[in-house]
Scaffold this motif. Structure first.
Motif, PDB file in Angstrom:
ATOM      1  N   ARG A  11       3.800 -16.090  45.054  1.00  0.00           N
ATOM      2  CA  ARG A  11       4.904 -15.196  44.721  1.00  0.00           C
ATOM      3  C   ARG A  11       4.862 -13.886  45.505  1.00  0.00           C
ATOM      4  N   THR A 100       7.684 -17.158  33.047  1.00  0.00           N
ATOM      5  CA  THR A 100       8.189 -17.689  34.309  1.00  0.00           C
ATOM      6  C   THR A 100       7.891 -19.176  34.344  1.00  0.00           C
ATOM      7  N   ASN A 102       7.673 -22.260  36.945  1.00  0.00           N
ATOM      8  CA  ASN A 102       7.677 -22.657  38.344  1.00  0.00           C
ATOM      9  C   ASN A 102       8.466 -23.952  38.465  1.00  0.00           C
ATOM     10  N   PHE A 107      10.570 -19.802  41.550  1.00  0.00           N
ATOM     11  CA  PHE A 107      10.098 -19.171  40.326  1.00  0.00           C
ATOM     12  C   PHE A 107      11.314 -18.793  39.483  1.00  0.00           C
TER      13      PHE A 107
END
Length: 172
Positions: A11, A100, A102, A107
Protein backbone atom coordinates in the motif's frame (compact mmCIF):
# COMPACT_ATOMS: atom_id res chain seq x y z
CA UNK A 1 -11.02 10.74 -17.93
CA UNK A 2 -10.47 9.47 -14.38
CA UNK A 3 -6.83 9.05 -13.28
CA UNK A 4 -5.82 6.70 -10.45
CA UNK A 5 -2.68 6.62 -8.34
CA UNK A 6 -1.16 3.14 -8.17
CA UNK A 7 0.23 1.35 -5.12
CA UNK A 8 2.43 -1.66 -4.45
CA UNK A 9 1.25 -4.67 -2.43
CA UNK A 10 2.30 -2.94 0.80
CA UNK A 11 0.00 0.00 0.00
CA UNK A 12 2.87 2.34 -0.73
CA UNK A 13 2.10 4.76 -3.54
CA UNK A 14 4.35 4.18 -6.56
CA UNK A 15 5.31 6.86 -9.05
CA UNK A 16 2.70 5.80 -11.61
CA UNK A 17 -0.85 6.74 -12.53
CA UNK A 18 -3.25 5.15 -14.97
CA UNK A 19 -6.53 6.12 -16.57
CA UNK A 20 -9.53 4.14 -15.36
CA UNK A 21 -9.92 1.08 -17.57
CA UNK A 22 -6.23 0.81 -18.43
CA UNK A 23 -4.46 -2.45 -17.64
CA UNK A 24 -2.42 -2.66 -14.45
CA UNK A 25 0.59 -4.91 -13.92
CA UNK A 26 0.09 -7.82 -11.53
CA UNK A 27 2.04 -5.99 -8.81
CA UNK A 28 0.06 -2.73 -9.12
CA UNK A 29 -3.05 -1.88 -7.11
CA UNK A 30 -5.52 0.98 -6.69
CA UNK A 31 -7.59 2.39 -3.84
CA UNK A 32 -11.38 2.12 -3.46
CA UNK A 33 -13.54 3.49 -0.65
CA UNK A 34 -16.98 2.63 0.68
CA UNK A 35 -19.06 4.62 3.15
CA UNK A 36 -21.91 3.10 5.17
CA UNK A 37 -24.23 5.51 6.96
CA UNK A 38 -26.44 4.27 9.79
CA UNK A 39 -29.41 6.09 11.32
CA UNK A 40 -30.51 6.16 14.97
CA UNK A 41 -32.60 3.00 14.41
CA UNK A 42 -29.46 1.13 13.30
CA UNK A 43 -30.56 0.95 9.66
CA UNK A 44 -28.10 1.46 6.82
CA UNK A 45 -28.70 3.93 4.01
CA UNK A 46 -28.62 1.95 0.77
CA UNK A 47 -28.74 3.13 -2.82
CA UNK A 48 -30.11 1.60 -6.00
CA UNK A 49 -27.84 1.87 -9.01
CA UNK A 50 -29.16 3.32 -12.26
CA UNK A 51 -30.30 0.85 -14.97
CA UNK A 52 -27.75 2.30 -17.39
CA UNK A 53 -24.83 2.17 -14.89
CA UNK A 54 -22.17 -0.27 -16.05
CA UNK A 55 -21.79 -3.11 -13.57
CA UNK A 56 -24.52 -4.19 -11.16
CA UNK A 57 -27.23 -2.21 -12.99
CA UNK A 58 -30.48 -1.71 -11.04
CA UNK A 59 -29.09 -3.49 -7.98
CA UNK A 60 -29.09 -2.06 -4.46
CA UNK A 61 -25.73 -1.30 -2.84
CA UNK A 62 -24.37 0.03 0.43
CA UNK A 63 -24.48 3.81 0.97
CA UNK A 64 -21.78 4.83 -1.51
CA UNK A 65 -18.39 3.96 -2.88
CA UNK A 66 -15.90 4.40 -5.65
CA UNK A 67 -12.29 4.62 -6.68
CA UNK A 68 -9.94 7.22 -5.27
CA UNK A 69 -8.77 9.56 -8.01
CA UNK A 70 -5.17 10.68 -8.43
CA UNK A 71 -4.07 12.80 -5.49
CA UNK A 72 -6.89 11.64 -3.18
CA UNK A 73 -6.24 10.26 0.26
CA UNK A 74 -8.68 7.59 1.37
CA UNK A 75 -10.49 10.18 3.49
CA UNK A 76 -10.72 12.69 0.62
CA UNK A 77 -12.10 9.98 -1.67
CA UNK A 78 -14.75 9.04 0.93
CA UNK A 79 -15.83 12.70 1.28
CA UNK A 80 -15.91 13.20 -2.49
CA UNK A 81 -17.89 10.04 -3.23
CA UNK A 82 -20.47 10.82 -0.54
CA UNK A 83 -20.90 14.36 -1.83
CA UNK A 84 -21.05 13.33 -5.51
CA UNK A 85 -23.46 10.42 -5.13
CA UNK A 86 -25.78 11.70 -2.38
CA UNK A 87 -25.03 15.39 -1.82
CA UNK A 88 -23.87 14.78 1.77
CA UNK A 89 -21.03 16.90 3.17
CA UNK A 90 -18.99 14.90 5.70
CA UNK A 91 -15.40 15.40 6.83
CA UNK A 92 -13.47 12.13 7.14
CA UNK A 93 -10.06 13.78 7.69
CA UNK A 94 -9.79 12.81 11.37
CA UNK A 95 -10.99 9.24 10.78
CA UNK A 96 -9.37 5.99 9.84
CA UNK A 97 -11.37 3.44 7.89
CA UNK A 98 -13.03 0.86 10.16
CA UNK A 99 -11.45 -1.84 8.04
CA UNK A 100 -9.86 -2.54 4.67
CA UNK A 101 -10.59 -5.48 2.41
CA UNK A 102 -7.89 -6.46 -0.02
CA UNK A 103 -9.27 -7.45 -3.41
CA UNK A 104 -7.54 -8.72 -6.52
CA UNK A 105 -6.73 -5.26 -7.93
CA UNK A 106 -6.52 -3.12 -4.81
CA UNK A 107 -7.50 -1.99 -1.35
CA UNK A 108 -11.10 -1.23 -0.32
CA UNK A 109 -11.42 1.05 2.73
CA UNK A 110 -14.73 0.99 4.63
CA UNK A 111 -15.97 3.96 6.69
CA UNK A 112 -18.93 3.36 9.00
CA UNK A 113 -20.68 6.42 10.40
CA UNK A 114 -23.82 7.25 12.36
CA UNK A 115 -25.60 10.16 10.71
CA UNK A 116 -29.36 10.64 10.93
CA UNK A 117 -31.16 12.83 8.38
CA UNK A 118 -34.24 13.02 6.20
CA UNK A 119 -33.91 11.20 2.87
CA UNK A 120 -35.67 14.13 1.15
CA UNK A 121 -32.59 16.27 1.91
CA UNK A 122 -30.37 14.18 -0.38
CA UNK A 123 -29.29 15.18 -3.88
CA UNK A 124 -28.91 11.97 -5.87
CA UNK A 125 -26.31 11.81 -8.63
CA UNK A 126 -28.52 11.02 -11.64
CA UNK A 127 -25.64 9.31 -13.49
CA UNK A 128 -25.30 6.70 -10.76
CA UNK A 129 -28.14 6.60 -8.22
CA UNK A 130 -31.86 6.09 -8.92
CA UNK A 131 -33.17 5.63 -5.36
CA UNK A 132 -32.18 5.45 -1.69
CA UNK A 133 -33.78 4.01 1.43
CA UNK A 134 -32.98 2.94 4.98
CA UNK A 135 -32.68 -0.85 5.44
CA UNK A 136 -32.05 -3.25 8.30
CA UNK A 137 -29.44 -6.00 8.12
CA UNK A 138 -32.25 -8.52 7.59
CA UNK A 139 -33.73 -6.49 4.72
CA UNK A 140 -30.34 -6.27 3.00
CA UNK A 141 -29.71 -10.00 3.40
CA UNK A 142 -33.16 -10.70 1.91
CA UNK A 143 -32.36 -8.41 -1.06
CA UNK A 144 -29.10 -10.33 -1.58
CA UNK A 145 -31.02 -13.62 -1.49
CA UNK A 146 -33.46 -12.23 -4.08
CA UNK A 147 -30.52 -11.11 -6.25
CA UNK A 148 -31.63 -7.48 -5.95
CA UNK A 149 -28.51 -6.35 -4.03
CA UNK A 150 -24.85 -6.59 -5.03
CA UNK A 151 -23.78 -10.07 -3.88
CA UNK A 152 -21.60 -9.15 -0.91
CA UNK A 153 -20.71 -11.95 1.48
CA UNK A 154 -23.48 -12.12 4.09
CA UNK A 155 -20.79 -12.10 6.80
CA UNK A 156 -19.49 -8.74 5.50
CA UNK A 157 -22.99 -7.22 5.72
CA UNK A 158 -23.34 -8.58 9.27
CA UNK A 159 -19.91 -7.15 10.18
CA UNK A 160 -20.87 -3.72 8.82
CA UNK A 161 -23.81 -3.62 11.23
CA UNK A 162 -22.04 -5.20 14.19
CA UNK A 163 -18.66 -3.47 13.89
CA UNK A 164 -19.79 0.07 13.26
CA UNK A 165 -19.09 1.43 16.75
CA UNK A 166 -15.53 0.20 17.25
CA UNK A 167 -12.32 -0.65 15.48
CA UNK A 168 -10.98 -4.18 15.39
CA UNK A 169 -12.45 -7.66 15.28
CA UNK A 170 -12.83 -8.39 18.98
CA UNK A 171 -15.86 -7.45 21.08
CA UNK A 172 -14.76 -5.51 24.15
Amino acid sequence: MEKWDLYNKHRNKIAKQITRGDDMASDEFHLVVHVCIFNLKGEMLIQQRQPFKKGWSNLWDITCGGSAIAGDTSQQAASRELLEELGIHYNFEKMRPQFTINFERGFDDYYLIDYDFNLNELTLQTEEVQAVKWASKEEILKLIELKKFIPYYESIIAFLFEGRHQYGSIRL
